[in-house]
Design a protein around this motif. Structure first.
Motif, PDB file in Angstrom:
ATOM      1  N   THR A 112      47.140  37.326  38.366  1.00 26.10           N
ATOM      2  CA  THR A 112      47.483  38.603  38.976  1.00 26.10           C
ATOM      3  C   THR A 112      48.793  38.471  39.754  1.00 26.10           C
ATOM      4  N   LEU A 113      49.325  39.611  40.115  1.00 28.02           N
ATOM      5  CA  LEU A 113      50.654  39.713  40.717  1.00 28.02           C
ATOM      6  C   LEU A 113      50.914  38.653  41.787  1.00 28.02           C
ATOM      7  N   ASP A 114      52.010  37.905  41.598  1.00 28.02           N
ATOM      8  CA  ASP A 114      52.370  36.830  42.533  1.00 28.02           C
ATOM      9  C   ASP A 114      53.803  37.024  43.025  1.00 28.02           C
ATOM     10  N   ILE A 115      54.085  38.233  43.486  1.00 30.48           N
ATOM     11  CA  ILE A 115      55.400  38.532  44.068  1.00 30.48           C
ATOM     12  C   ILE A 115      55.493  37.880  45.445  1.00 30.48           C
ATOM     13  N   VAL A 118      46.236  47.555  47.786  1.00 23.32           N
ATOM     14  CA  VAL A 118      45.000  47.595  46.999  1.00 23.32           C
ATOM     15  C   VAL A 118      45.134  48.456  45.742  1.00 23.32           C
ATOM     16  N   GLU A 119      45.793  49.610  45.844  1.00 26.43           N
ATOM     17  CA  GLU A 119      45.892  50.485  44.677  1.00 26.43           C
ATOM     18  C   GLU A 119      46.729  49.845  43.571  1.00 26.43           C
ATOM     19  N   ILE A 120      47.790  49.149  43.952  1.00 31.14           N
ATOM     20  CA  ILE A 120      48.604  48.434  42.955  1.00 31.14           C
ATOM     21  C   ILE A 120      47.773  47.333  42.305  1.00 31.14           C
ATOM     22  N   PHE A 121      46.996  46.636  43.126  1.00 28.53           N
ATOM     23  CA  PHE A 121      46.118  45.561  42.647  1.00 28.53           C
ATOM     24  C   PHE A 121      45.079  46.111  41.688  1.00 28.53           C
ATOM     25  N   LYS A 122      44.450  47.238  42.055  1.00 27.93           N
ATOM     26  CA  LYS A 122      43.427  47.838  41.209  1.00 27.93           C
ATOM     27  C   LYS A 122      44.002  48.309  39.880  1.00 27.93           C
ATOM     28  N   GLN A 174      46.433  47.002  38.253  1.00 34.13           N
ATOM     29  CA  GLN A 174      46.602  45.824  37.403  1.00 34.13           C
ATOM     30  C   GLN A 174      45.269  45.319  36.882  1.00 34.13           C
ATOM     31  N   LEU A 175      44.283  45.246  37.740  1.00 36.13           N
ATOM     32  CA  LEU A 175      42.969  44.730  37.329  1.00 36.13           C
ATOM     33  C   LEU A 175      42.337  45.611  36.260  1.00 36.13           C
ATOM     34  N   ARG A 176      42.450  46.946  36.415  1.00 35.82           N
ATOM     35  CA  ARG A 176      41.897  47.841  35.390  1.00 35.82           C
ATOM     36  C   ARG A 176      42.604  47.628  34.047  1.00 35.82           C
ATOM     37  N   ALA A 177      43.923  47.434  34.084  1.00 32.20           N
ATOM     38  CA  ALA A 177      44.665  47.191  32.842  1.00 32.20           C
ATOM     39  C   ALA A 177      44.220  45.893  32.178  1.00 32.20           C
ATOM     40  N   ILE A 178      44.010  44.857  32.980  1.00 30.75           N
ATOM     41  CA  ILE A 178      43.551  43.571  32.438  1.00 30.75           C
ATOM     42  C   ILE A 178      42.161  43.714  31.836  1.00 30.75           C
ATOM     43  N   LEU A 179      41.272  44.392  32.557  1.00 26.65           N
ATOM     44  CA  LEU A 179      39.906  44.586  32.059  1.00 26.65           C
ATOM     45  C   LEU A 179      39.911  45.349  30.741  1.00 26.65           C
ATOM     46  N   ARG A 180      40.697  46.400  30.652  1.00 21.11           N
ATOM     47  CA  ARG A 180      40.769  47.177  29.401  1.00 21.11           C
ATOM     48  C   ARG A 180      41.255  46.306  28.248  1.00 21.11           C
ATOM     49  N   ALA A 181      42.256  45.461  28.520  1.00 25.67           N
ATOM     50  CA  ALA A 181      42.787  44.585  27.468  1.00 25.67           C
ATOM     51  C   ALA A 181      41.772  43.544  27.033  1.00 25.67           C
ATOM     52  N   SER A 182      40.824  43.211  27.917  1.00 24.77           N
ATOM     53  CA  SER A 182      39.819  42.183  27.586  1.00 24.77           C
ATOM     54  C   SER A 182      38.885  42.624  26.469  1.00 24.77           C
ATOM     55  N   ALA A 183      38.904  43.920  26.135  1.00 22.63           N
ATOM     56  CA  ALA A 183      38.088  44.407  25.016  1.00 22.63           C
ATOM     57  C   ALA A 183      38.676  43.996  23.676  1.00 22.63           C
ATOM     58  N   ASP A 240      35.439  41.533  45.019  1.00 24.80           N
ATOM     59  CA  ASP A 240      34.863  42.844  45.340  1.00 24.80           C
ATOM     60  C   ASP A 240      35.709  43.973  44.761  1.00 24.80           C
ATOM     61  N   ILE A 241      37.020  43.839  44.868  1.00 19.43           N
ATOM     62  CA  ILE A 241      37.914  44.857  44.301  1.00 19.43           C
ATOM     63  C   ILE A 241      37.782  44.880  42.785  1.00 19.43           C
ATOM     64  N   LEU A 242      37.607  43.706  42.170  1.00 17.38           N
ATOM     65  CA  LEU A 242      37.400  43.635  40.723  1.00 17.38           C
ATOM     66  C   LEU A 242      36.106  44.355  40.323  1.00 17.38           C
ATOM     67  N   LYS A 243      35.066  44.204  41.114  1.00 18.81           N
ATOM     68  CA  LYS A 243      33.791  44.904  40.840  1.00 18.81           C
ATOM     69  C   LYS A 243      33.978  46.421  40.886  1.00 18.81           C
ATOM     70  N   ILE A 244      34.761  46.876  41.852  1.00 16.18           N
ATOM     71  CA  ILE A 244      35.035  48.317  41.960  1.00 16.18           C
ATOM     72  C   ILE A 244      35.746  48.809  40.705  1.00 16.18           C
ATOM     73  N   CYS A 245      36.697  48.032  40.223  1.00 15.54           N
ATOM     74  CA  CYS A 245      37.443  48.401  39.014  1.00 15.54           C
ATOM     75  C   CYS A 245      36.521  48.476  37.804  1.00 15.54           C
ATOM     76  N   LYS A 246      35.587  47.547  37.712  1.00 16.21           N
ATOM     77  CA  LYS A 246      34.632  47.570  36.607  1.00 16.21           C
ATOM     78  C   LYS A 246      33.793  48.843  36.642  1.00 16.21           C
ATOM     79  N   LYS A 247      33.351  49.220  37.821  1.00 20.79           N
ATOM     80  CA  LYS A 247      32.536  50.440  37.961  1.00 20.79           C
ATOM     81  C   LYS A 247      33.348  51.681  37.614  1.00 20.79           C
TER      82      LYS A 247
END
Length: 568
Positions: free
Chosen positions: A331-334, A365-369, A371-380, A402-409
């Motif tokens: 994930t983002l490492d700026i 958090v919103e920028i992080f979420k 990215q995480l949602r995009a990664i999760l979608r690509a995992s399909a 915890d933020i990753l769990k929110i994205c999954k939901k």
């Protein structure tokens, strides 16, 4: 004939005439009493030529890297067409009767100062673009090379550093070697040189010590540059070059075969990737998986944040390309030495110890979420692993999960598919993470040891500081013992552990990595063939012997001597 001592960066034999790529920000000299009409015409001729050069770079970047990455060059073109810039340069030439390059340098510096004084981080970054552009035009006026791609004969490139536009124009049929005044093996230019198999060394004050036309020869594994070599030296380097060709042929004999030691211990060699352009190198290589995709480069040199859909398409493209294996997405490492105008990061005295990595993500958090949602979608579309960077505490791991769990939901709520068993890991790159490795291993599915930063933090050494570069060493016992602690913690909790970075491909340390139980190595794809061959010539039992010897060493010299005594 004389020798200049340098620092080895990328292996290979370089031979050819020097061509210096100038940064002319300090080189334009004031000339007065000029013909103003002629100087204004010189300015416009150079400006129009620069616009054409940049258009070529933009199109090549769009084709080879991506549309988003090419937008920086659209911005460069717009600067050169800015009526305010043009009118001020013309006015200065008319008022002072000075040369075009001097007028442009002064006006450019004035514009830069205005942008640098702004509070907005994005606007501050535009000052860098103005410097790049004004230097390009001044170079054209003064008859200097500004782009690597503007030279169509064999040469050795010499520069203070390489800019994004210069690295975008590298052509291996002409560039026979690279010498810069700054940088290291982890710098972006070094990574590109390694991928393209261009020999590379760093020489402090190289643009002063060398001049256009000097014939040089050097071995990128050694660092020393021979200027005006005699035939004896040239013959010796030709022999080395033949040996390198033979080595490449030897390495190629193992292509497609499982990487394993002579006593059948299998070792997984995986690739690191920074941008989509690197994907071609990986697909054509022996690597089946990606051990590190550095996503921060998606956010750099951009005018806006990439959307969820844009990120999803990038992650999907990489994942489908690596269909036989998996892709580890960090994930983002700026932060630190990786800046982006999209984030309002205040100037810090110690940016490597500052607002970066997971620290930034947990605030944004919103920028992080997104990215995480995009990664999760690509995992399909294939196997993806998520990795969090710069972890120093359990709290950070748990908040990120915890933020990753929110994205999954959120995805489940709109019936969007993702891999429900997606693995989550962390990059171990802080001394705190080493000390806490036993507890961290209970929280995640895998470890990846980020050696570049871990060495830096463990030894308290700025890895880009040439004055103390000798202290930045993967051979130091403190670093080696840290690796052992991490490996033992991972083994106890039965999670995988890999080494990522330059040290993963260190031929001398390969037996040690295997000896402490690490059999997954993540590196630049260009380094994989040599590492694979070396592993095929050793045994895991020899690795255990080496590990025992090195774990008893008390200083760097003892470690190095120990490695020589237990040579493969």
């Amino acid at each position: 004939m004389h020798t200049i001592i340098g620092i080895p960066i990328a292996k290979g034999i370089a031979h050819g005439p020097v061509r210096i790529i100038h940064d002319t920000s300090m080189e334009a000299v004031e000339r007065l009493g000029c013909n103003t009409d002629e100087e204004i015409q010189i300015f416009h001729d150079a400006r129009n030529k620069a616009i054409g050069e940049i258009e070529t770079i933009r199109l090549n970047t769009m084709k080879n890297i991506g549309e988003q990455e090419s937008k920086i060059f659209e911005a460069h073109q717009s600067i050169l067409e800015d009526p305010e810039l043009i009118s001020q340069v013309e006015a200065y030439i008319l008022d002072k009767r000075c040369c075009a390059e001097w007028a442009l340098s002064l006006v450019g510096n004035r514009f830069r100062a205005i942008f640098e004084a702004m509070d907005n981080a994005y606007m501050k970054e535009r000052a860098i673009d103005i410097k790049d552009i004004t230097c390009r035009v001044v170079n054209l006026i003064m008859g200097h090379y500004s782009d690597v791609g503007s030279i169509n004969e064999p040469y050795v490139l010499v520069a203070h550093d390489l800019t994004p536009s210069q690295t975008s124009t590298l052509e291996t049929k002409y560039v026979k070697g690279i010498i810069t005044e700054v940088g290291g093996k982890t710098a972006h230019s070094a990574i590109i040189a390694t991928l393209l198999k261009i020999p590379y060394v760093v020489i402090e004050k190289g643009t002063t010590l060398l001049k256009d036309g000097d014939e040089v020869v050097f071995d990128g594994r050694e660092g020393s540059v021979i200027v005006d070599p005699d035939q004896i030296y040239l013959d010796a380097y030709y022999v080395k070059e033949k040996q390198l060709v033979q080595e490449e042929e030897k390495y190629a004999s193992l292509r497609g075969k499982v990487c394993k030691t002579q006593d059948n211990m299998e070792v997984e060699l995986i690739a690191n990737i920074s941008q989509i352009k690197d994907l071609d190198f990986i697909v054509k290589s022996d690597a089946k998986s990606v051990g590190l995709f550095r996503t921060e480069f998606i956010f750099m040199d951009q005018e806006r944040l990439p959307t969820e859909d844009e990120q999803y398409e990038i992650y999907k493209k990489i994942t489908t390309a690596m269909s036989e294996g998996y892709v580890t997405i960090r994930t983002l490492d700026i932060g630190g030495d990786k800046e982006s105008p999209l984030f309002d990061i205040p100037k810090e005295d110690n940016p490597f110890l500052g607002y970066r990595g997971i620290r930034l993500c947990l605030e944004e958090v919103e920028i992080f979420k997104t990215q995480l949602r995009a990664i999760l979608r690509a995992s399909a579309h294939g196997q993806i692993k998520i990795m969090f960077p710069m972890i120093a505490s359990l709290t950070e791991i748990r908040k990120a999960k915890d933020i990753l769990k929110i994205c999954k939901k959120e995805l489940e709520a709109v019936d969007v598919a993702y891999d429900s068993n997606i693995e989550v890991g962390i990059m171990i790159e802080t001394p705190a993470a080493v000390v806490m490795a036993d507890l961290f291993a209970k929280e995640v599915d895998f470890f990846s040891i980020g050696t570049n930063d871990l060495i830096q933090y463990t030894m308290a050494v700025d890895r880009s500081n040439l004055k103390i570069s000798a202290l930045y060493s993967q051979y130091d016992p403190a670093v080696l013992r840290s690796m052992k602690v991490i490996a033992e913690a991972a083994k106890k909790e039965n999670i995988s552990v890999s080494i990522c970075g330059e040290a993963a491909a260190d031929i001398k340390l390969l037996p040690y990595w295997l000896g402490i139980g690490i059999s997954k190595l993540s590196m630049s794809v260009a380094l994989i063939p040599e590492v694979k061959w070396t592993i095929s010539q050793m045994t895991s039992t020899k690795g255990i012997e080496v590990a025992k010897a090195l774990n008893k060493a008390g200083d760097v010299r003892e470690v190095l001597e120990g490695l020589e005594l237990t040579a493969l």
